[in-house]
Design a protein around this motif. Structure first.
Motif, PDB file in Angstrom:
ATOM      1  N   SER A 177    -112.433 -94.497  -3.890  1.00  0.00           N
ATOM      2  CA  SER A 177    -112.423 -93.295  -3.064  1.00  0.00           C
ATOM      3  C   SER A 177    -112.263 -92.042  -3.912  1.00  0.00           C
ATOM      4  CB  SER A 177    -111.287 -93.382  -2.031  1.00  0.00           C
ATOM      5  OG  SER A 177    -111.354 -92.319  -1.107  1.00  0.00           O
TER       6      SER A 177
ATOM      7  N   VAL B 216    -112.790 -87.152   1.051  1.00  0.00           N
ATOM      8  CA  VAL B 216    -113.149 -88.110   2.093  1.00  0.00           C
ATOM      9  C   VAL B 216    -112.336 -87.843   3.357  1.00  0.00           C
ATOM     10  CG1 VAL B 216    -113.321 -90.557   2.673  1.00  0.00           C
ATOM     11  CG2 VAL B 216    -113.770 -89.802   0.332  1.00  0.00           C
TER      12      VAL B 216
ATOM     13  N   ARG C  93    -119.733 -96.756   2.559  1.00  0.00           N
ATOM     14  CA  ARG C  93    -120.222 -95.413   2.822  1.00  0.00           C
ATOM     15  C   ARG C  93    -120.728 -95.395   4.261  1.00  0.00           C
ATOM     16  NH1 ARG C  93    -123.542 -96.196  -1.842  1.00  0.00           N
ATOM     17  NH2 ARG C  93    -122.205 -96.601  -3.633  1.00  0.00           N
TER      18      ARG C  93
ATOM     19  N   GLU D 286    -115.943 -92.689  -1.842  1.00  0.00           N
ATOM     20  CA  GLU D 286    -116.281 -93.788  -0.949  1.00  0.00           C
ATOM     21  C   GLU D 286    -115.082 -94.159  -0.072  1.00  0.00           C
ATOM     22  OE1 GLU D 286    -119.112 -96.818  -3.008  1.00  0.00           O
ATOM     23  OE2 GLU D 286    -117.854 -96.002  -4.591  1.00  0.00           O
TER      24      GLU D 286
ATOM     25  N   TYR E 214    -130.538 -98.156   2.423  1.00  0.00           N
ATOM     26  CA  TYR E 214    -129.617 -97.675   3.459  1.00  0.00           C
ATOM     27  C   TYR E 214    -130.300 -97.674   4.827  1.00  0.00           C
ATOM     28  CZ  TYR E 214    -127.212 -95.717  -0.661  1.00  0.00           C
ATOM     29  OH  TYR E 214    -126.593 -95.536  -1.868  1.00  0.00           O
TER      30      TYR E 214
ATOM     31  N   ASN F 243    -125.723 -90.675   3.699  1.00  0.00           N
ATOM     32  CA  ASN F 243    -124.457 -91.372   3.546  1.00  0.00           C
ATOM     33  C   ASN F 243    -123.322 -90.387   3.309  1.00  0.00           C
ATOM     34  OD1 ASN F 243    -125.419 -93.927   3.990  1.00  0.00           O
ATOM     35  ND2 ASN F 243    -125.202 -94.637   1.887  1.00  0.00           N
ATOM     36  N   SER F 244    -122.144 -90.766   3.753  1.00  0.00           N
ATOM     37  CA  SER F 244    -120.985 -89.878   3.738  1.00  0.00           C
ATOM     38  C   SER F 244    -120.621 -89.379   2.355  1.00  0.00           C
ATOM     39  CB  SER F 244    -119.782 -90.598   4.344  1.00  0.00           C
ATOM     40  OG  SER F 244    -119.543 -91.843   3.695  1.00  0.00           O
ATOM     41  N   TYR F 245    -120.771 -90.233   1.334  1.00  0.00           N
ATOM     42  CA  TYR F 245    -120.234 -89.828   0.039  1.00  0.00           C
ATOM     43  C   TYR F 245    -121.059 -88.750  -0.643  1.00  0.00           C
ATOM     44  CZ  TYR F 245    -123.335 -92.893  -2.844  1.00  0.00           C
ATOM     45  OH  TYR F 245    -124.387 -93.494  -3.475  1.00  0.00           O
TER      46      TYR F 245
END
Length: 338
Positions: free
Chosen positions: A287, A305, A124, A292, A163, A217-219
């Motif tokens: 993903s 994503v 992530r 992710e 994180y 975080n990206s997710y």
């Protein structure tokens, strides 16, 4: 590593007698709390005939349990989130080194332990988000988050969050302890509010107007694209994102990973399971099922994503970063990051 658009009922922690020595079984301790992971387990069983006995719980509780069980622990595999916890498990003597040509070849060297005690299985990215309606010049780097120009604008989680611990440890690795301390102090000075909530709550802070800048975080953001996340999805159009440090080290990546338990009674099955999680089939599902990034290069990304766009990821050796997590916590305490 560069990622691009075309790249290819948790169980309670109770005294449970697992059939540790039975043939064709695997005892999994996991702090991954995603219902979508069920597909990973059922597919592995269908492919191998190996039954998975699973205990799920918070990472620290699982580590304490394994430590208390000692040599009698039935655990074969530990799955957990973030480099800091993987390092903690190693330092506690809960994992063992393994030899696997499959894992060595498929998992990039910077995403695995130098002693082969843990391997990164999904990633992530730690991203800077901002309010597109109120901010014309968002931070371009992690270091920019400490710029006095952003005083009173930053929402970010607490210092106890793994994180953030790993992010600061990576800054220590790249920039040194003194620069990392100055950065942490600057971020504290720029906070819009005392740290609170999870990553999704930082995104909600942008929507509510509590902050102009958030770190998440990206997710969590990708999930809000794919599904309806309360307090985010309905107003997601007002949230912009910055891939940090694209002219420098690249975006910091958090790991979800695993290793074979020190006293694994079903060691061969444990290695097979980790190798399965590094297969294309499993990597695609990390993903598609949980938004992710795969750790195996060339694996197809989920649409949610892909929508995050292309970026350069930091390729720092995460074993080196792990060695600086203790320093990161000391810095947090020094600057008063709650």
């Amino acid at each position: 590593m560069t990622f691009c658009k075309t790249s290819t009922a948790a169980a309670a922690l109770m005294s449970l007698a697992l059939p540790a020595l039975a043939d064709g079984e695997l005892n999994l301790y996991s702090s991954r709390h995603y219902d979508t992971d069920e597909r990973l387990y059922t597919d592995f069983t269908e492919a191998t005939g190996i039954t998975i006995n699973r205990i799920e719980g918070k990472a620290d509780e699982l580590l304490a349990r394994m430590e208390a069980e000692g040599a009698n622990s039935p655990a074969d595999v530990l799955l957990t989130v973030d480099t800091s916890r993987l390092k903690r498990a190693k330092d506690m003597g809960l994992l063992q080194s393994i030899e696997s040509d499959t894992l060595e070849e498929r998992i990039p060297g910077n995403l695995q332990d130098d002693d082969n005690q843990w391997f990164g299985l999904s990633q992530r990215a730690r991203i800077i988000f901002y309010n597109k309606e109120t901010l014309d010049n968002p931070p371009a780097t992690y270091m920019d988050l400490a710029d006095p120009a952003y005083k009173g604008q930053v929402c970010i989680r607490s210092s106890t969050n793994t994180y953030n611990q790993t992010l600061l440890a990576s800054i220590v690795t790249h920039e040194g302890e003194e620069a990392a301390t100055e950065w942490a102090q600057g971020v504290v000075d720029n906070m819009a509010r005392a740290p609170q909530g999870g990553d999704t709550d930082q995104l909600r802070g942008i929507v509510s107007g509590e902050c102009d800048i958030a770190v998440s975080n990206s997710y969590y953001f990708a999930r809000a694209i794919r599904t309806d996340v309360d307090g985010v999805s309905a107003d997601i159009g007002k949230i912009g994102l910055v891939w940090p440090d694209q002219e420098g080290n690249g975006a910091h990546m958090n790991l979800s990973g695993g290793g074979v338990a020190k006293n694994a009674p079903n060691r061969e099955n444990a290695v097979k399971f980790l190798e399965y999680l590094a297969s294309d089939q499993a990597q695609v599902y990390f993903s598609a099922g949980n938004d992710e990034f795969p750790t195996v290069e060339g694996v197809e990304l989920a649409d949610s994503v892909k929508q995050l766009g292309e970026f350069k990821a930091d390729d720092v050796n995460l074993s080196d970063v792990a060695e600086n997590i203790g320093t990161a916590q000391k810095i947090f305490d020094t600057v008063g990051w709650e």
